[in-house]
Design an enzyme around this catalytic site. Structure first.
Site: not given
Ligand code: UT7
Length: 334
Positions: A117, A260, A290
């Site tokens: 990216c 980005h 993205n």
């Molecule tokens: O270009 C590459 C660069 N990449 C990035 O910039 C990604 C950077 N990271 C992020 O943008 C965020 O970390 C995410 C959007 C990927 C995730 O958001 P988050 O607030 O960090 O969520 P999390 O990973 O802590 O997940 C929270 C909860 C989890 O459930 P539990 O364990 O709390 O029960 C996940 O299983 O959300 C759940 N979860 C979802 N729920 C519904 C993860 N993905 C999903 C989904 N729909 N798509």
């Protein structure tokens, strides 16, 4: 001796192309357990464009390039160099040469550059070195990715984030002591490589006794979202500040923050750390998600064609992602 050849850089054209098919968050909730509410509030993404099996990376990249060349009013035959920033070429040997052929850019040398990216910003700085040293005058830089080919469509933590597309800019030599690439800073940290990868996994195949080769496949994208998020909100403001320092500019001289397009929360956090108001933040990830190396030039192209970004405006662009890699470039449009 070199100084007599030194030229400045002008970014004189931009273009973009995204596939036709669009899938919104409701569509994704039919294939993984997710919701529009979760995706919208955690990322800001509402829909994304996805390449069909008939689309190719080189075809969308070529369309973006044609638009950029038209805006810059130069012919493909004027190009000296084509750099394709991508992690998803049609061919692992590279796709830049195919684009060179599709454009009819007969004089241009063409190569791929892989920095995930961050690829567009890394490509801009790479192109600048060829122009500044007087080696090349007209460079086409393309950022293009079709990550939909490499996403695990059963993994809700990654598949909701990505979209496909291509964006391009034309960079040209500028005489008379002017240089519109005002400053840059590039960084890598391979110790954090495992936080975001699309890794090759070897499957040993014994050829003759005692000699094995790795006849493997690439596994879909894996990501530690929270670690990448933490990395981005800390490192991106730092690298922009460093690039501004090199440009001898204070942050209030920035007209547009062009990051980005990974996550609206990252855009907001970076802008807030730099004390840049929301009105200066370019964001289109609601519609495209993205798109990796393509996200900055697609967002640039839209903002230019909408008349938001005007000739002479100062843009702070920053890419970040797998590698881990991150970088910033401060430039004036036009
Ligand atoms: O270009 C590459 C660069 N990449 C990035 O910039 C990604 C950077 N990271 C992020 O943008 C965020 O970390 C995410 C959007 C990927 C995730 O958001 P988050 O607030 O960090 O969520 P999390 O990973 O802590 O997940 C929270 C909860 C989890 O459930 P539990 O364990 O709390 O029960 C996940 O299983 O959300 C759940 N979860 C979802 N729920 C519904 C993860 N993905 C999903 C989904 N729909 N798509």
């Amino acid at each position: 001796m070199l100084e007599q050849f030194q030229a400045g850089i002008a970014i004189t054209g931009c273009g973009a192309c995204t596939p036709q098919a669009s899938v919104d968050n409701f569509g994704l909730s039919q294939i993984v357990e997710t919701s529009d509410e979760w995706i919208s509030t955690r990322t800001g993404i509402k829909q994304r464009r996805l390449a069909s099996p008939d689309d190719s990376l080189s075809a969308i990249a070529t369309s973006a390039a044609i638009n950029a060349l038209e805006m810059a009013a130069i012919a493909p035959s004027d190009l000296d160099l084509i750099i394709l920033a991508t992690s998803t070429p049609d061919d692992l040997f590279g796709s830049a040469s195919l684009i060179q052929a599709q454009l009819g850019a007969t004089r241009a040398v063409a190569f791929d550059l892989t920095a995930a990216c961050s690829g567009f910003v890394f490509g801009m700085v790479t192109a600048a070195q060829f122009i500044r040293t007087g080696v090349y005058r007209n460079v086409l830089l393309i950022g293009a990715d079709v990550l939909s080919r490499w996403v695990d469509w059963s993994d809700r933590s990654t598949c909701v984030l990505f979209g496909d597309g291509a964006g391009a800019v034309v960079m040209q030599a500028l005489e008379g002591g002017c240089d519109r690439l005002l400053g840059f800073e590039l960084r890598s940290d391979g110790t954090q490589n495992h936080f975001l990868s699309l890794a090759y996994q070897a499957q040993p195949q014994e050829l003759i006794e005692g000699v094995s080769v790795a006849k493997g496949i690439y596994h879909p994208i894996t990501m530690n979202g929270q670690e990448v998020y933490r990395f981005a909100v800390k490192r991106v403001p730092e690298v922009i500040e460093k690039a501004l320092f090199r440009a001898n500019l204070s942050v209030d001289r920035v007209d547009w923050l062009l990051l980005h397009q990974a996550n609206q929360r990252i855009l907001d956090a970076v802008a807030s750390r730099l004390k840049i108001p929301d009105t200066k933040v370019i964001s289109n990830l609601a519609n495209y998600g993205n798109t990796s190396a393509a996200s900055i030039p697609i967002a640039l192209d839209q903002a230019v064609r909408q008349g938001k970004i005007k000739p002479g405006d100062t843009i702070a662009a920053s890419g970040f992602g797998a590698g881990l890699t991150w970088g910033a470039a401060i430039f004036q449009w036009g």
